[in-house]
Design a protein around this motif. Structure first.
Motif, PDB file in Angstrom:
ATOM      1  N   PRO A 114      -8.794 -10.066  16.416  1.00 44.25           N
ATOM      2  CA  PRO A 114      -8.541  -8.982  15.458  1.00 44.25           C
ATOM      3  C   PRO A 114      -7.056  -8.623  15.381  1.00 44.25           C
ATOM      4  CG  PRO A 114     -10.237  -8.350  17.044  1.00 44.25           C
ATOM      5  CD  PRO A 114      -9.649  -9.645  17.518  1.00 44.25           C
ATOM      6  N   VAL A 115      -6.660  -8.124  14.232  1.00 47.44           N
ATOM      7  CA  VAL A 115      -5.315  -7.592  14.009  1.00 47.44           C
ATOM      8  C   VAL A 115      -5.469  -6.095  13.778  1.00 47.44           C
ATOM      9  CG1 VAL A 115      -3.426  -7.482  12.329  1.00 47.44           C
ATOM     10  CG2 VAL A 115      -4.318  -9.708  13.068  1.00 47.44           C
ATOM     11  N   VAL A 116      -4.613  -5.298  14.415  1.00 40.85           N
ATOM     12  CA  VAL A 116      -4.622  -3.849  14.226  1.00 40.85           C
ATOM     13  C   VAL A 116      -3.197  -3.426  13.881  1.00 40.85           C
ATOM     14  CG1 VAL A 116      -5.108  -1.599  15.262  1.00 40.85           C
ATOM     15  CG2 VAL A 116      -6.505  -3.588  15.899  1.00 40.85           C
ATOM     16  N   TYR A 117      -3.079  -2.610  12.838  1.00 41.35           N
ATOM     17  CA  TYR A 117      -1.754  -2.157  12.425  1.00 41.35           C
ATOM     18  C   TYR A 117      -1.842  -0.773  11.799  1.00 41.35           C
ATOM     19  CZ  TYR A 117      -3.149  -3.772   7.746  1.00 41.35           C
ATOM     20  OH  TYR A 117      -3.818  -3.956   6.562  1.00 41.35           O
ATOM     21  N   ILE A 118      -0.689  -0.119  11.758  1.00 44.49           N
ATOM     22  CA  ILE A 118      -0.539   1.172  11.076  1.00 44.49           C
ATOM     23  C   ILE A 118       0.105   0.884   9.735  1.00 44.49           C
ATOM     24  CG2 ILE A 118       0.726   3.374  11.069  1.00 44.49           C
ATOM     25  CD1 ILE A 118      -1.354   3.511  13.153  1.00 44.49           C
ATOM     26  N   GLU A 119      -0.423   1.488   8.676  1.00 47.29           N
ATOM     27  CA  GLU A 119       0.223   1.399   7.364  1.00 47.29           C
ATOM     28  C   GLU A 119       0.480   2.809   6.871  1.00 47.29           C
ATOM     29  OE1 GLU A 119      -2.359  -0.890   4.817  1.00 47.29           O
ATOM     30  OE2 GLU A 119      -3.996   0.518   5.023  1.00 47.29           O
ATOM     31  N   ILE A 120       1.652   2.986   6.295  1.00 48.74           N
ATOM     32  CA  ILE A 120       2.068   4.290   5.793  1.00 48.74           C
ATOM     33  C   ILE A 120       2.541   4.091   4.364  1.00 48.74           C
ATOM     34  CG2 ILE A 120       3.672   6.225   6.079  1.00 48.74           C
ATOM     35  CD1 ILE A 120       3.898   5.304   9.066  1.00 48.74           C
ATOM     36  N   GLY A 121       2.119   4.973   3.482  1.00 49.85           N
ATOM     37  CA  GLY A 121       2.572   4.920   2.102  1.00 49.85           C
ATOM     38  C   GLY A 121       2.611   6.310   1.510  1.00 49.85           C
ATOM     39  N   ASP A 122       3.498   6.496   0.534  1.00 50.22           N
ATOM     40  CA  ASP A 122       3.542   7.807  -0.119  1.00 50.22           C
ATOM     41  C   ASP A 122       2.476   7.850  -1.210  1.00 50.22           C
ATOM     42  OD1 ASP A 122       4.744   7.317  -2.856  1.00 50.22           O
ATOM     43  OD2 ASP A 122       6.312   6.444  -1.613  1.00 50.22           O
ATOM     44  N   ARG A 123       2.343   8.960  -1.847  1.00 52.92           N
ATOM     45  CA  ARG A 123       1.288   9.151  -2.850  1.00 52.92           C
ATOM     46  C   ARG A 123       1.886   9.578  -4.180  1.00 52.92           C
ATOM     47  NH1 ARG A 123      -3.410  11.944   0.901  1.00 52.92           N
ATOM     48  NH2 ARG A 123      -3.686  10.118   2.213  1.00 52.92           N
ATOM     49  N   THR A 124       2.852   8.813  -4.637  1.00 50.41           N
ATOM     50  CA  THR A 124       3.560   9.155  -5.853  1.00 50.41           C
ATOM     51  C   THR A 124       2.668   9.012  -7.082  1.00 50.41           C
ATOM     52  OG1 THR A 124       5.587   8.363  -4.825  1.00 50.41           O
ATOM     53  CG2 THR A 124       5.634   8.689  -7.209  1.00 50.41           C
ATOM     54  N   GLU A 125       2.516  10.107  -7.801  1.00 54.28           N
ATOM     55  CA  GLU A 125       1.732  10.116  -9.038  1.00 54.28           C
ATOM     56  C   GLU A 125       2.330   9.140 -10.041  1.00 54.28           C
ATOM     57  OE1 GLU A 125       1.232  13.292 -12.606  1.00 54.28           O
ATOM     58  OE2 GLU A 125       0.938  14.071 -10.570  1.00 54.28           O
ATOM     59  N   GLY A 126       1.465   8.450 -10.756  1.00 54.33           N
ATOM     60  CA  GLY A 126       1.917   7.517 -11.778  1.00 54.33           C
ATOM     61  C   GLY A 126       2.298   6.149 -11.237  1.00 54.33           C
ATOM     62  N   ASP A 127       2.064   5.927  -9.955  1.00 58.13           N
ATOM     63  CA  ASP A 127       2.341   4.611  -9.385  1.00 58.13           C
ATOM     64  C   ASP A 127       1.460   3.566 -10.068  1.00 58.13           C
ATOM     65  OD1 ASP A 127       3.365   2.678  -7.556  1.00 58.13           O
ATOM     66  OD2 ASP A 127       1.563   2.888  -6.340  1.00 58.13           O
ATOM     67  N   GLU A 128       2.046   2.426 -10.363  1.00 62.45           N
ATOM     68  CA  GLU A 128       1.296   1.306 -10.910  1.00 62.45           C
ATOM     69  C   GLU A 128       1.365   0.158  -9.928  1.00 62.45           C
ATOM     70  OE1 GLU A 128       2.170   0.250 -14.944  1.00 62.45           O
ATOM     71  OE2 GLU A 128       2.277   2.346 -15.572  1.00 62.45           O
ATOM     72  N   VAL A 129       0.228  -0.494  -9.731  1.00 63.48           N
ATOM     73  CA  VAL A 129       0.155  -1.623  -8.811  1.00 63.48           C
ATOM     74  C   VAL A 129      -0.115  -2.875  -9.620  1.00 63.48           C
ATOM     75  CG1 VAL A 129      -0.918  -2.564  -6.742  1.00 63.48           C
ATOM     76  CG2 VAL A 129      -0.765  -0.078  -7.045  1.00 63.48           C
ATOM     77  N   ASP A 130       0.729  -3.867  -9.416  1.00 64.94           N
ATOM     78  CA  ASP A 130       0.560  -5.157 -10.068  1.00 64.94           C
ATOM     79  C   ASP A 130       0.017  -6.147  -9.050  1.00 64.94           C
ATOM     80  OD1 ASP A 130       0.959  -7.024 -12.329  1.00 64.94           O
ATOM     81  OD2 ASP A 130       2.367  -7.960 -10.937  1.00 64.94           O
TER      82      ASP A 130
END
Length: 156
Positions: A114-130
């Motif tokens: 198994p791999v275990v990691y921490i991920e952190i991201g902001d929550r900016t409104e209007g973000d688009e993911v491609d």
């Protein structure tokens, strides 16, 4: 909302494992996310303790228009894909992923452990993911909910 410290692994993972529609949801079946930030009522950024079973992926290859991301490997040896390049990672390795850079990224667990990691991201409104390799587009709405469509705008 929690007001005292807790072991991170005691925070349950959500019943719904992903926001991806099928057939993409099946691709992240081996991923378990514990939403640590949500547990404590954090609203400006998210923090997840994520585990990838052998053979699992973190997400589809993707990049954000407005949201920065950061990963820190705690256990295991995942491979980080950055567009066409691959980087083997080990515990203690980290990576920042700048919004708007247009660099697709994804973690893949090609190991038998198994791999275990921490991920952190902001929550900016209007973000688009491609998602450069898939017919999927995501937009974060004002209420924090993600809208997922085909690249031409048709809903799933």
């Amino acid at each position: 909302m929690q007001h005292t410290p807790v072991p991170a692994k005691s925070i349950p993972s959500p019943e719904k494992k992903t926001i991806y529609p099928q057939p993409f949801a099946a691709l992240v079946e081996g991923r378990v996310k514990r939403k640590l930030g949500d547990h404590f009522g954090l609203t400006h950024f998210g923090v997840n303790l994520t585990e990838l079973a052998p053979g699992a992926i973190s997400a589809l290859l993707h990049h954000h228009s407005k949201q920065d991301e950061f990963i820190y490997i705690l256990q295991g040896t995942p491979t980080l894909l950055l567009d066409e390049k691959e980087y083997p990672l080990s515990p203690g390795d980290c990576m920042g992923l700048k919004a708007g850079a247009g660099v697709g990224h994804q973690l893949v667990n090609r190991s038998a452990e198994p791999v275990v990691y921490i991920e952190i991201g902001d929550r900016t409104e209007g973000d688009e993911v491609d998602y450069p390799n898939d017919d999927l587009k995501a937009i974060q709405l004002a209420n924090g909910v993600w809208s997922l469509t085909h690249k031409d705008g048709r809903p799933y």
